[in-house]
Design an enzyme around this catalytic site. Structure first.
Site: not given
Length: 314
Positions: A30-31, A223, A225, A256, A265
């Site tokens: 997804r991300d 989470h 980065h 993002c 990430n």
């Protein structure tokens, strides 16, 4: 040559002050893929998910029901979920932005969703077209309906450490936003370093602010980065404070779409290598995971940014 042949030590038990086991929340499908400039075929996404499950990952964030206008790369969400070969013991959460997204998720048989909130006014306005307080009113019917349907809800909280428009974010403001999401009914809160500016001291301040406010660390995830190369150090700081769920993306993919300074990430392979060295259980086959990210890098036409993938993937 595999990880073990390169001399990674056998596990002898976790380092003092670290959790015995960590849940890896894999966000790559997804991300990781939402920012790709060219369309990734659904067949590639499905094989990616199959390979990740085969490597031992048990939480795979599969897709998003954000409107295709905003995230065109995930416009195939319904098709992907219809064709997905679900593996026993594996969760496939999806991101849901609003009630329409929830309708789509429920129709697709989804049992785990996530909502995506902001710790700052500026990012809430840009990402959600809502103010800081207004966003929670938008989430309330989503979370309450989902919970009434027996669906688990995770709350993402972005810009927890720094915001490109507001600068450093006050931990008290992040705690306020996080408590709002938990009070709505979210069962877990993922604290996002959306632009990658956190340092271990900032992680300690923020997690401590949550626990000092009476929020159980067991309900927190992190989470990170890797914009400034701090993602692993920040993860270590969170682990020492009792956090035991870590978000990461296979191959270090992602960013993002609403924060241009955000880079990839934390790479799942880099995380697994570190957890192995710390003696922390995670259930993932590193060699299989490296092979998966090497395969995906070939499909995307560029090398993986993960250091471990580059070291082991040949």
């Amino acid at each position: 040559m595999g990880a073990r042949e390169l001399g990674l030590p056998e596990r002898v038990g976790p380092v003092t002050g670290m959790p015995r086991q960590v849940t890896i929340w894999e966000v790559g499908p997804r991300d990781g893929l939402q920012n790709e400039a060219t369309t990734v075929p659904v067949e590639v996404k499905l094989e990616f998910l199959d390979r990740l499950a085969a490597a031992g990952l048990t939480t795979l964030e599969a897709t998003s029901f954000v409107h295709p206008k905003w995230v065109p790369q995930l416009a195939d969400a319904e098709e992907l979920l219809e064709r997905l070969r679900r593996v026993a013991g594996v969760r496939y959460p999806v991101l849901v932005p609003n009630e329409r997204g929830l309708d789509r998720a429920l129709a697709a048989g989804v049992r785990h969703i996530a909502v995506f909130g902001s710790a700052t006014q500026s990012f809430a306005e840009r990402n959600l077209n809502r103010g800081f307080d207004e966003q929670f009113a938008m989430f309330e019917p989503v979370v309450s309906r989902a919970r009434s349907e027996g669906v688990d809800v995770r709350g993402y909280l972005s810009m927890c450490f720094g915001d490109p428009w507001e600068g450093v974010v006050d931990p008290a403001q992040v705690v306020r936003a996080g408590r709002n999401l938990l009070d709505l009914g979210c069962t877990q809160l993922s604290l996002g370093d959306t632009i990658g500016v956190a340092t271990p001291a900032g992680v300690e301040r923020l997690v401590t602010a949550f626990t000092s406010a009476g929020i159980d660390v067991a309900g927190l995830a992190v989470h990170f980065h890797d914009t400034y190369g701090q993602a692993l150090a920040n993860t270590c700081a969170a682990l020492r404070l009792g956090v035991s769920t870590v978000d990461s993306s296979a191959g270090g993919l992602g960013g993002c779409p609403y924060a241009e300074s955000a880079t990839g990430n934390l790479a799942t392979e880099d995380l697994v290598w570190m957890l192995d060295g710390l003696g922390i259980d995670h259930g993932v086959d590193l060699d299989a995971l490296v092979a998966t990210s090497t395969w995906l890098a070939g499909r995307l036409g560029r090398p993986s940014p993960s250091r471990v993938v580059r070291a082991l993937g040949g």
